[in-house]
Enzyme design. Structure first.
Site, PDB file in Angstrom:
ATOM      1  N   LYS A  53      18.380 -31.524  17.800  1.00 31.17           N
ATOM      2  CA  LYS A  53      18.558 -32.840  17.050  1.00 31.17           C
ATOM      3  C   LYS A  53      18.130 -34.059  17.736  1.00 31.17           C
ATOM      4  CE  LYS A  53      20.913 -31.532  13.120  1.00 31.17           C
ATOM      5  NZ  LYS A  53      21.136 -30.039  13.301  1.00 31.17           N
ATOM      6  N   SER A  78      27.931 -32.789  11.330  1.00 29.79           N
ATOM      7  CA  SER A  78      28.947 -31.750  11.793  1.00 29.79           C
ATOM      8  C   SER A  78      28.921 -31.894  13.251  1.00 29.79           C
ATOM      9  CB  SER A  78      28.484 -30.279  11.256  1.00 29.79           C
ATOM     10  OG  SER A  78      27.209 -29.866  11.837  1.00 29.79           O
TER      11      SER A  78
HETATM   12  C1  PLP Z   1      21.195 -28.888  12.748  1.00 32.20           C
HETATM   13  C2  PLP Z   1      20.923 -27.562  13.194  1.00 32.20           C
HETATM   14  C3  PLP Z   1      20.294 -26.674  12.654  1.00 32.20           C
HETATM   15  C4  PLP Z   1      19.948 -26.816  11.415  1.00 32.20           C
HETATM   16  O1  PLP Z   1      18.791 -27.653  11.340  1.00 32.20           O
HETATM   17  P1  PLP Z   1      18.311 -28.337  10.017  1.00 32.20           P
HETATM   18  O2  PLP Z   1      17.175 -29.370  10.299  1.00 32.20           O
HETATM   19  O3  PLP Z   1      19.569 -29.176   9.487  1.00 32.20           O
HETATM   20  O4  PLP Z   1      17.843 -27.387   8.954  1.00 32.20           O
HETATM   21  C5  PLP Z   1      20.428 -25.450  13.406  1.00 32.20           C
HETATM   22  N1  PLP Z   1      20.847 -25.325  14.674  1.00 32.20           N
HETATM   23  C6  PLP Z   1      21.584 -26.176  14.983  1.00 32.20           C
HETATM   24  C7  PLP Z   1      22.162 -26.052  16.572  1.00 32.20           C
HETATM   25  C8  PLP Z   1      21.590 -27.423  14.530  1.00 32.20           C
HETATM   26  O5  PLP Z   1      22.470 -28.589  15.161  1.00 32.20           O
END
Ligand code: PLP
Length: 319
Positions: A53, A78
């Site tokens: 992220k 989250s």
């Molecule tokens: C956000 C997240 C995902 C999913 O990614 P998206 O771009 O929301 O589909 C998967 N794994 C982790 C650890 C994440 O933080």
């Protein structure tokens, strides 16, 4: 907002050079023998802030105008996106406010505070996080960077697959976890940027299989209050921008149950010495249990994050 392009993913990679480390790709002959395939684990659990992220957050904040920078950034998620925004904001010298559910993983909340962000909690059964976030943003003149529905976020997340496909151009499959869909949409753009013919596969929690349902329905389907241990993939719907990209590529969409995720967590801990959060194990669980025939293939797996409260993690391993 306009759709991000393959060139945007390449631009994001240049922006992130020297800021987001090129994460390691782990291999294991034991595991390969077990699967009768060659597995390549792209380890975003050791990315800054503990998940991919950070990439999208940094790219989104890099686009802020001077007035936007002064007022600050607001994010809701989250937890992993919140942490990512908090660190990216600090690096860009922008004030940050993050809105997280009151029952969010404690480690994630503390980390966002630790990076200098202000944290506001809400009750996810009573309040709508987007309405609350919009109200706070309006009151304070802050810009909202959503966890997935943003072109620069999608472009930034695409750099994970870009790196992996650059390092291993002959992958047959790449398994990608799906929540709001930015990582999957970005991966599809990265494949296009490199002219690769690797098959990209999205993996969702079985109890939250929005993407599969949305592809079937032809529009983003909402699943409110899904129950799964994959807390970073609980977005109620795919982000509209991500959906547009995913729909036109129509990738396969297997899913994984919580029991399969738990098993994958133990596998990572025992076989690979990796601390992985439940959502971070989705892609691997999908490759192993999702019903696709990967024998004899070269298979990329995105290990997307490793942020998990230690007490919770200990329960996962011992259950
Ligand atoms: C956000 C997240 C995902 C999913 O990614 P998206 O771009 O929301 O589909 C998967 N794994 C982790 C650890 C994440 O933080």
């Amino acid at each position: 907002m306009s759709l991000p392009t393959p060139e945007d993913v390449q631009a994001a990679a240049r922006l992130l050079a020297g800021v987001a480390p090129r994460t390691p790709v782990l291999r294991s002959t034991t595991i390969d023998q077990l699967f009768g395939a060659q597995l390549y684990f792209k380890c975003e659990n050791v990315q800054r802030t503990g998940s991919f992220k950070f990439r999208g957050a940094y790219c989104a904040l890099a686009q802020f105008s001077e007035p936007q920078r002064g007022k600050g950034v607001l994010s809701y998620s989250s937890g992993n996106h919140a942490q990512a925004i908090a660190l990216a904001a600090r690096l860009h010298d922008i004030p940050a406010l993050v809105v997280v559910p009151h029952d969010a993983d404690v480690a994630k909340m503390e980390a966002a505070r630790g990076y200098g962000a202000q944290v506001v909690t809400y009750d996810r059964t009573k309040e709508d996080r987007e309405a609350l976030s919009q109200r706070l943003a309006l009151e304070r003149g802050m810009s909202v960077v959503p966890p997935a529905d943003h072109p620069q976020v999608i472009a930034g997340q695409g750099t994970v697959a870009l790196e992996l496909l650059q390092d291993f151009p002959r992958l047959d499959y790449l398994f990608v976890p799906v929540g709001g869909g930015a990582l999957l949409a970005g991966s599809l753009l990265a494949r296009e940027a490199l002219g690769s013919d690797c098959e990209i596969v999205g993996v969702e929690p079985e109890a939250a299989n929005r993407a599969r349902q949305s592809l079937k329905a032809g529009h983003p389907v909402t699943i409110a209050h899904s129950r799964t241990i994959a807390d970073a993939a609980q977005a109620t719907a795919l982000a509209p921008l991500a959906f547009d990209i995913i729909r036109s590529a129509a990738p396969p969409m297997p899913s994984a149950t919580d029991a399969q995720l738990l098993d994958a967590l133990r596998f990572f801990a025992q076989r690979m010495k990796l601390v992985v959060e439940p959502t971070g194990a989705l892609a691997f669980a999908g490759a192993r249990d999702g019903g696709m025939d990967i024998r004899g293939k070269r298979v990329g797996i995105i290990v997307s994050g490793g942020n998990v409260d230690l007490a919770r993690y200990a329960r996962f391993l011992s259950d």
